[in-house]
Design an enzyme around this catalytic site. Structure first.
Site, PDB file in Angstrom:
ATOM      1  N   ASN A  90       9.301  -4.518  58.928  1.00  0.00           N
ATOM      2  CA  ASN A  90       8.868  -4.824  57.564  1.00  0.00           C
ATOM      3  C   ASN A  90       8.286  -3.546  56.967  1.00  0.00           C
ATOM      4  OD1 ASN A  90       7.636  -5.740  55.237  1.00  0.00           O
ATOM      5  ND2 ASN A  90       6.099  -6.999  56.266  1.00  0.00           N
ATOM      6  N   LYS A 120       7.321  -3.007  54.017  1.00  0.00           N
ATOM      7  CA  LYS A 120       6.333  -3.273  52.954  1.00  0.00           C
ATOM      8  C   LYS A 120       6.603  -2.351  51.750  1.00  0.00           C
ATOM      9  CE  LYS A 120       3.198  -4.847  56.501  1.00  0.00           C
ATOM     10  NZ  LYS A 120       1.844  -5.061  56.952  1.00  0.00           N
ATOM     11  N   HIS A 136       4.354 -13.937  53.729  1.00  0.00           N
ATOM     12  CA  HIS A 136       3.575 -12.939  54.483  1.00  0.00           C
ATOM     13  C   HIS A 136       2.111 -13.034  54.049  1.00  0.00           C
ATOM     14  CE1 HIS A 136       2.023  -9.094  55.844  1.00  0.00           C
ATOM     15  NE2 HIS A 136       3.056  -9.050  56.679  1.00  0.00           N
ATOM     16  N   GLU A 172       0.062 -10.882  53.266  1.00  0.00           N
ATOM     17  CA  GLU A 172      -0.276 -10.029  52.120  1.00  0.00           C
ATOM     18  C   GLU A 172       0.097 -10.702  50.801  1.00  0.00           C
ATOM     19  OE1 GLU A 172       1.673  -6.550  53.642  1.00  0.00           O
ATOM     20  OE2 GLU A 172       0.126  -6.400  55.180  1.00  0.00           O
ATOM     21  N   GLU A 177       1.592 -14.332  62.711  1.00  0.00           N
ATOM     22  CA  GLU A 177       0.934 -13.061  62.422  1.00  0.00           C
ATOM     23  C   GLU A 177      -0.548 -13.289  62.138  1.00  0.00           C
ATOM     24  OE1 GLU A 177       3.782  -9.809  61.027  1.00  0.00           O
ATOM     25  OE2 GLU A 177       3.177 -10.906  59.265  1.00  0.00           O
ATOM     26  N   GLY A 195      -1.955  -4.378  60.863  1.00  0.00           N
ATOM     27  CA  GLY A 195      -2.356  -3.019  60.478  1.00  0.00           C
ATOM     28  C   GLY A 195      -3.682  -2.566  61.052  1.00  0.00           C
ATOM     29  N   SER A 250       0.266  -5.396  64.533  1.00  0.00           N
ATOM     30  CA  SER A 250       0.023  -4.239  65.401  1.00  0.00           C
ATOM     31  C   SER A 250       0.892  -4.242  66.661  1.00  0.00           C
ATOM     32  CB  SER A 250      -1.470  -4.143  65.762  1.00  0.00           C
ATOM     33  OG  SER A 250      -2.231  -3.929  64.596  1.00  0.00           O
TER      34      SER A 250
END
Ligand code: PGA
Length: 263
Positions: A19, A21, A102, A104, A172, A178, A218
């Site tokens: 991904n 992003k 996702h 985010e 996730e 991250g 991660s």
């Protein structure tokens, strides 16, 4: 290049998805050649890259052997929705899959379970594979609500009656994305096993057993093998480590020892 659907005896073979992003530029496309080469040399692993929408067409032209996906789509196939991306147009462009929900977007942009379900339903109807993301926040984990929250997301954001050839679920944990931190392997296994059990209430038990569940947050060359060895983990959704071929290729290789896990 036409990719096979995910159905059939190989439906739970490892799937490693990058991904990118909003972290990729045109120059990033140079990485695709080496990533596609690594994918071709591990034919029992499915490999996909999800670049920013603007780069999709160029990525599809350059990436023979790779599945190319989008990072989001709209819940309608067309209409007056300024700035949105139609799942039909994604499919016509040659995209094969799309990430939906996702964290985010759920947390950063306020996407609800209902919206995620509507997007996933339309994407699947248009022939895309929907990778639907679920995961708990740090506060929810600390309050020991992780399982409850994630199973609720499975029950409320996956399309009822979805089939395993068009659906992938990505677990996730929001706090792991991250951050360089990952849950203990036993905790990942506990969550992915709970996700598969919850999934059986949304799709048929057979479809739940055949659906691939990815881990994301991660994932790296250091932890990929251990994560992929966990029960009910059928692949990885990878952010940072997917941005260069050098860091992504070891993750593709990590999937190689794992044959399809048939239900
Ligand atoms: P990360 O991102 O690998 O950089 O943690 C994963 C994701 O957000 O899908």
């Amino acid at each position: 290049m036409k990719h096979p659907a995910l159905s059939g005896p190989d439906r739970r073979r490892p799937l490693i998805v990058g991904n990118w992003k909003m972290c990729a530029s045109w120059s990033q496309l140079r990485e695709l050649h080496a990533i596609a080469k690594a994918a071709r040399s591990h034919p029992n692993v499915d490999v996909a890259i999800c670049p920013p929408t603007v780069l999709l067409d160029a990525a599809i032209r350059q990436a023979a052997g790779l599945r190319i996906g989008a990072q989001d789509c709209h819940q309608e196939i067309d209409g007056p929705f300024t700035g949105a991306t139609s799942p039909r147009l994604l499919r016509e462009t040659g995209a094969d899959l799309v990430i939906i929900g996702h964290s985010e977007r759920r947390h950063g942009l306020g996407e609800t379970d209902d919206l995620v379900r509507a997007k996933a339903r339309t994407a699947m109807q248009e022939g895309l594979i929907a990778i639907v993301c679920v995961g708990e926040t740090a506060a929810q984990r600390e309050a020991e609500e992780a399982s409850l929250v994630v199973c609720d997301q499975v029950l409320n954001s996956l399309p009822i009656g979805a089939t395993a050839d068009r659906l992938v679920v990505a677990y996730e944990p929001v706090w792991a994305i991250g951050s360089g931190r990952t849950p203990a392997i036993a905790s990942i296994a506990q969550m992915t096993t709970a996700i598969r059990a919850a999934l059986a209430h949304v799709v048929s038990p057979g479809a739940a057993a055949a659906t691939r569940i990815l881990y994301g947050g991660s994932a790296s060359a250091e932890n990929a093998r251990d994560i992929l060895a966990a029960p009910n983990v059928d692949g990885l959704l990878v952010g940072t480590a997917s941005l260069s071929a050098a860091t992504f290729m070891p993750l593709i290789e990590s999937g190689a020892p794992y044959r399809a896990r048939l239900p």
